[in-house]
Motif scaffolding. Structure first.
Motif, PDB file in Angstrom:
ATOM      1  N   GLU A   1      37.084  36.500  28.038  1.00  0.00           N
ATOM      2  CA  GLU A   1      36.387  36.126  29.229  1.00  0.00           C
ATOM      3  C   GLU A   1      36.080  34.927  29.787  1.00  0.00           C
ATOM      4  O   GLU A   1      36.102  34.432  31.043  1.00  0.00           O
ATOM      5  CB  GLU A   1      35.011  37.128  29.264  1.00  0.00           C
ATOM      6  N   ALA A   2      35.893  33.973  28.899  1.00  0.00           N
ATOM      7  CA  ALA A   2      35.905  32.692  29.215  1.00  0.00           C
ATOM      8  C   ALA A   2      37.007  31.930  29.625  1.00  0.00           C
ATOM      9  O   ALA A   2      36.953  30.933  30.573  1.00  0.00           O
ATOM     10  CB  ALA A   2      35.249  31.856  27.832  1.00  0.00           C
TER      11      ALA A   2
ATOM     12  N   VAL B   1      36.732  38.345  38.349  1.00  0.00           N
ATOM     13  CA  VAL B   1      36.503  37.987  39.719  1.00  0.00           C
ATOM     14  C   VAL B   1      36.598  39.247  40.581  1.00  0.00           C
ATOM     15  O   VAL B   1      36.602  39.152  41.701  1.00  0.00           O
ATOM     16  CB  VAL B   1      36.917  36.644  40.400  1.00  0.00           C
ATOM     17  N   TYR B   2      36.907  40.405  40.224  1.00  0.00           N
ATOM     18  CA  TYR B   2      37.407  41.336  40.919  1.00  0.00           C
ATOM     19  C   TYR B   2      36.211  42.565  40.842  1.00  0.00           C
ATOM     20  O   TYR B   2      35.235  42.411  40.190  1.00  0.00           O
ATOM     21  CB  TYR B   2      38.676  42.156  40.546  1.00  0.00           C
ATOM     22  N   ASP B   3      36.546  43.588  41.538  1.00  0.00           N
ATOM     23  CA  ASP B   3      35.447  44.521  41.778  1.00  0.00           C
ATOM     24  C   ASP B   3      35.224  45.571  40.473  1.00  0.00           C
ATOM     25  O   ASP B   3      34.324  46.034  40.355  1.00  0.00           O
ATOM     26  CB  ASP B   3      35.742  45.417  42.867  1.00  0.00           C
TER      27      ASP B   3
END
Length: 80
Positions: A24-25, A30-32
């Protein structure tokens, strides 16, 4: 994430494969729909006709709700 491509750029190596598992880093969502980490990515660098090229492909799993029954589901998706 940084990749050391010096040997590829200036050496005699014609092709290099990087197999990456991004967390994740390194690849924020940035998606739904939530992404299940790690995201697997293959990067190929290669030389042909005096030029440098690259290819990127991989896959990831995301979670969503089924459109018909609204149950939670996971889907694996490939990208290029």
């Amino acid at each position: 994430m940084r990749l050391n491509v010096y040997e590829f750029m200036y050496g005699d190596t014609k092709e290099v494969l990087y197999e990456l598992s991004l967390n994740e880093a390194e690849l924020p969502n940035v998606y739904d729909y939530p992404i299940v980490y790690p995201v697997d990515v293959n990067v190929v660098l290669f030389k042909a006709d005096g030029a440098h090229y690259f290819s990127i492909e991989g896959n990831y799993i995301y979670k969503a709700e089924c459109d018909r029954c609204l149950e939670s589901i996971s889907r694996k998706t490939a990208f290029k």
